[in-house]
Design a protein around this motif. Structure first.
Motif, mmCIF file in Angstrom:
data_model
loop_
_atom_site.group_PDB
_atom_site.id
_atom_site.type_symbol
_atom_site.label_atom_id
_atom_site.label_comp_id
_atom_site.label_asym_id
_atom_site.label_seq_id
_atom_site.Cartn_x
_atom_site.Cartn_y
_atom_site.Cartn_z
ATOM 1 N N ASP A 1 0.821 -1.215 0.000
ATOM 2 C CA ASP A 1 0.000 0.000 0.000
ATOM 3 C C ASP A 1 0.856 1.266 0.000
ATOM 4 O OD1 ASP A 1 -2.251 -1.525 -0.067
ATOM 5 O OD2 ASP A 1 -2.846 -1.188 2.017
ATOM 6 N N VAL A 2 1.950 1.245 0.752
ATOM 7 C CA VAL A 2 2.853 2.399 0.784
ATOM 8 C C VAL A 2 3.382 2.690 -0.617
ATOM 9 C CG1 VAL A 2 5.186 3.090 1.503
ATOM 10 C CG2 VAL A 2 3.529 2.308 3.207
ATOM 11 N N ASN A 3 3.724 1.650 -1.355
ATOM 12 C CA ASN A 3 4.250 1.837 -2.708
ATOM 13 C C ASN A 3 3.202 2.362 -3.690
ATOM 14 O OD1 ASN A 3 6.929 1.174 -2.320
ATOM 15 N ND2 ASN A 3 6.618 -1.005 -2.692
ATOM 16 N N ARG A 4 1.919 2.320 -3.290
ATOM 17 C CA ARG A 4 0.850 2.831 -4.160
ATOM 18 C C ARG A 4 0.331 4.196 -3.691
ATOM 19 N NH1 ARG A 4 -1.235 -2.983 -4.358
ATOM 20 N NH2 ARG A 4 -2.229 -2.575 -2.341
ATOM 21 N N THR A 5 0.778 4.649 -2.547
ATOM 22 C CA THR A 5 0.207 5.852 -1.922
ATOM 23 C C THR A 5 0.857 7.131 -2.453
ATOM 24 O OG1 THR A 5 -0.288 4.615 0.094
ATOM 25 C CG2 THR A 5 -0.231 7.018 0.272
ATOM 26 N N ASP A 6 0.040 8.044 -2.949
ATOM 27 C CA ASP A 6 0.501 9.376 -3.395
ATOM 28 C C ASP A 6 1.716 9.296 -4.314
ATOM 29 O OD1 ASP A 6 -1.468 10.910 -2.115
ATOM 30 O OD2 ASP A 6 -0.432 10.777 -0.199
ATOM 31 N N ARG A 7 1.699 8.347 -5.222
ATOM 32 C CA ARG A 7 2.850 8.192 -6.125
ATOM 33 C C ARG A 7 2.942 9.287 -7.163
ATOM 34 N NH1 ARG A 7 6.158 4.088 -5.336
ATOM 35 N NH2 ARG A 7 7.521 5.778 -5.936
ATOM 36 N N THR A 8 1.946 10.186 -7.204
ATOM 37 C CA THR A 8 2.050 11.333 -8.109
ATOM 38 C C THR A 8 2.984 12.401 -7.550
ATOM 39 O OG1 THR A 8 0.152 12.448 -7.105
ATOM 40 C CG2 THR A 8 -0.302 10.962 -8.961
ATOM 41 N N LEU A 9 3.352 12.280 -6.259
ATOM 42 C CA LEU A 9 4.178 13.307 -5.605
ATOM 43 C C LEU A 9 5.670 13.031 -5.769
ATOM 44 C CD1 LEU A 9 2.241 13.772 -2.229
ATOM 45 C CD2 LEU A 9 2.026 15.136 -4.316
ATOM 46 N N VAL A 10 6.421 14.081 -6.017
ATOM 47 C CA VAL A 10 7.881 13.972 -6.100
ATOM 48 C C VAL A 10 8.441 13.445 -4.782
ATOM 49 C CG1 VAL A 10 10.017 15.323 -6.296
ATOM 50 C CG2 VAL A 10 8.090 15.791 -7.837
ATOM 51 N N TYR A 11 7.804 13.788 -3.677
ATOM 52 C CA TYR A 11 8.260 13.394 -2.336
ATOM 53 C C TYR A 11 8.507 11.896 -2.239
ATOM 54 C CZ TYR A 11 8.044 12.784 2.773
ATOM 55 O OH TYR A 11 8.310 12.444 4.087
ATOM 56 N N TYR A 12 7.644 11.102 -2.856
ATOM 57 C CA TYR A 12 7.768 9.650 -2.726
ATOM 58 C C TYR A 12 8.652 9.013 -3.801
ATOM 59 C CZ TYR A 12 4.524 9.500 1.147
ATOM 60 O OH TYR A 12 3.941 9.659 2.386
ATOM 61 N N GLU A 13 9.382 9.834 -4.522
ATOM 62 C CA GLU A 13 10.445 9.284 -5.372
ATOM 63 C C GLU A 13 11.634 8.869 -4.508
ATOM 64 O OE1 GLU A 13 11.187 12.377 -8.228
ATOM 65 O OE2 GLU A 13 9.780 11.494 -9.674
ATOM 66 N N SER A 14 11.635 9.352 -3.269
ATOM 67 C CA SER A 14 12.699 9.036 -2.314
ATOM 68 C C SER A 14 12.371 7.753 -1.555
ATOM 69 C CB SER A 14 12.866 10.196 -1.329
ATOM 70 O OG SER A 14 13.540 9.789 -0.154
ATOM 71 N N GLN A 15 13.277 6.795 -1.600
ATOM 72 C CA GLN A 15 13.097 5.549 -0.854
ATOM 73 C C GLN A 15 13.038 5.817 0.648
ATOM 74 O OE1 GLN A 15 12.438 2.497 -1.763
ATOM 75 N NE2 GLN A 15 12.602 1.607 0.295
ATOM 76 N N GLU A 16 13.791 6.788 1.096
ATOM 77 C CA GLU A 16 13.803 7.147 2.517
ATOM 78 C C GLU A 16 12.415 7.583 2.983
ATOM 79 O OE1 GLU A 16 15.878 10.478 5.512
ATOM 80 O OE2 GLU A 16 16.534 10.287 3.426
ATOM 81 N N ASN A 17 11.719 8.357 2.148
ATOM 82 C CA ASN A 17 10.384 8.829 2.519
ATOM 83 C C ASN A 17 9.351 7.709 2.494
ATOM 84 O OD1 ASN A 17 11.392 11.411 2.862
ATOM 85 N ND2 ASN A 17 10.917 12.049 0.773
ATOM 86 N N LEU A 18 9.496 6.784 1.543
ATOM 87 C CA LEU A 18 8.622 5.615 1.507
ATOM 88 C C LEU A 18 8.818 4.779 2.773
ATOM 89 C CD1 LEU A 18 9.043 4.400 -2.192
ATOM 90 C CD2 LEU A 18 6.926 5.217 -1.161
#
Length: 430
Positions: free
Chosen positions: A182-199
């Protein structure tokens, strides 16, 4: 006049929220945001500082008034949300809050350390997306190893002992890969979640919460609720406790049995509201087999995350929370007692519009969340189309799906307050 000019020239109010929460270049078809900070309406960083006295106590009435009027500036959302969700008492001093914050951070670190002992992926910067354990507690072999268990799935307890894992540990570990998916599908339109650390940070918060709340654990949709909080609060522990406060509001929706899920009770309430305020539309929906309002399931479960852009969702949430705000919220949550029903003049001044109406109506039964009335407002806004074009339940779903990205959060909340007042009047007269 100089003060007004100062407000209008405040450089903070020129900020574009889309630059604070940028969308990935390949996701430009995501819903466009409507929210923009407005001078003299939005709670700005400058105004926020002025709401505290010398000891650090907050003018809750001033906070609520400004948030209800125009939302919160992106730079201070995290701080204000902590108050709106009851993390801090508005009467607390700066010193008292610092002590409580430090105490909570230490508590979170203890919880996270415990989880890390059970699974070393916690806090490692990685995310689990494959099952790590069977239902009877046996580690699942890593297909890339020579018959060994996944390194990340083996906690200290399994490394040091071959004893059977406790049931609660097994149940927790069974959830970890679902959280990761679910985390990998959440808000994936955001640049923020391009970071593995933020995921990984989002995964860590949800994994620790799943261990703490053994009744709920983790359910799909919780990542959608946690994501904005994880993004706007800098310290992970602060984000965890803020999310824990949000879950206190909505956790009943995630309670499930073999035959039903908790949100069904809110759908039943929604049905009663629509029947009271718009009996013709309700009858029409009932004739289309939509009287149980299952088409509104998603709106209530994830608080309109699919119907609004990321930025507008946050705006809607803070509008709702400010309208529901009661200055006794912190004390209520700390003592695990029911909502404060005090309705003296001083308390009412510090309450949001929705909460004030509830207190004045002196309703003793469990209060209906504002979110249910917002759903009613959204449905009511499509009254004419639903009555004219909906010939079956598929048409109802289609019409309501078309609202994505086109709803005004402020208008939806105003409509919700109107429906709430009409509902109270109807119930009182019946």
């Amino acid at each position: 006049m100089m003060f007004l000019a100062c407000c209008y020239n405040d450089p903070d109010m020129l900020i574009d929220p889309d630059t604070v929460y940028p969308t990935r270049a390949d996701c430009q078809d995501a819903p466009k945001s409507r929210f923009k900070p407005q001078p003299r309406r939005t709670l700005s960083p400058r105004r926020w500082k002025l709401l505290f006295n010398e000891e650090g106590c907050l003018d809750a009435a001033g906070m609520i008034k400004r948030v209800q009027r125009g939302g919160i500036h992106p730079n201070i959302k995290g701080e204000v949300w902590e108050y709106l969700l009851g993390c801090y008492d508005p009467k607390s001093t700066t010193e008292q809050r610092n002590q409580l914050r430090q105490q909570r951070r230490l508590e979170y670190e203890k919880l996270k350390t415990k989880c890390r002992e059970m699974d070393t992926t916690v806090g490692s910067g990685r995310v689990i997306t494959m099952p790590v354990i069977t239902e009877d507690g046996q580690p699942i072999e890593d297909p890339n190893s020579n018959g060994g268990a996944r390194a990340s799935s083996v906690g200290v307890e399994q490394q040091t002992s071959n004893a059977t894992l406790p049931k609660e540990v097994v149940q927790w570990k069974l959830l970890l890969h679902q959280i990761g998916l679910d985390v990998n599908r959440t808000d994936r339109t955001l640049v923020y979640y391009e970071s593995q650390e933020n995921l990984a940070r989002l995964w860590d918060i949800l994994s620790v919460y799943a261990w703490v709340d053994t009744d709920i654990g983790y359910c799909q949709g919780m990542s959608d609720l946690c994501s904005p909080i994880s993004i706007i609060l800098e310290h992970e522990a602060d984000a965890f406790w803020c999310f824990e406060r949000l879950m206190r509001r909505v956790r009943d929706n995630f309670k499930s049995t073999s035959t039903s899920i908790g949100v069904r009770s809110q759908l039943t309430t929604l049905s009663s509201i629509m029947k009271a305020v718009d009996p013709k539309l309700h009858e029409h929906l009932e004739n289309l087999d939509g009287g149980e309002y299952l088409f509104a399931f998603r709106m209530l479960m994830v608080l309109f995350r699919r119907e609004f852009s990321f930025i507008d969702t946050m705006y809607l949430w803070e509008l709702m929370w400010s309208m529901e705000y009661n200055p006794g919220l912190f004390s209520t949550l700390e003592s695990n007692t029911g909502t404060s029903n005090a309705n003296d003049e001083n308390t009412l001044k510090q309450c949001g519009k929705f909460e004030k109406k509830n207190l004045q109506a002196a309703k003793k039964e469990e209060q209906i969340p504002l979110s249910v009335f917002v759903v009613a407002s959204v449905i009511e806004a499509k009254n004419k189309r639903l009555m004219r074009e909906a010939k079956g339940l598929d048409d109802v779903v289609k019409i309501l799906n078309e609202i994505t990205g086109s709803i005004d959060a402020k208008k939806a909340c105003r409509g919700a307050l109107t429906i709430h007042e009409k509902y109270l009047t109807t119930v009182k007269a019946s």
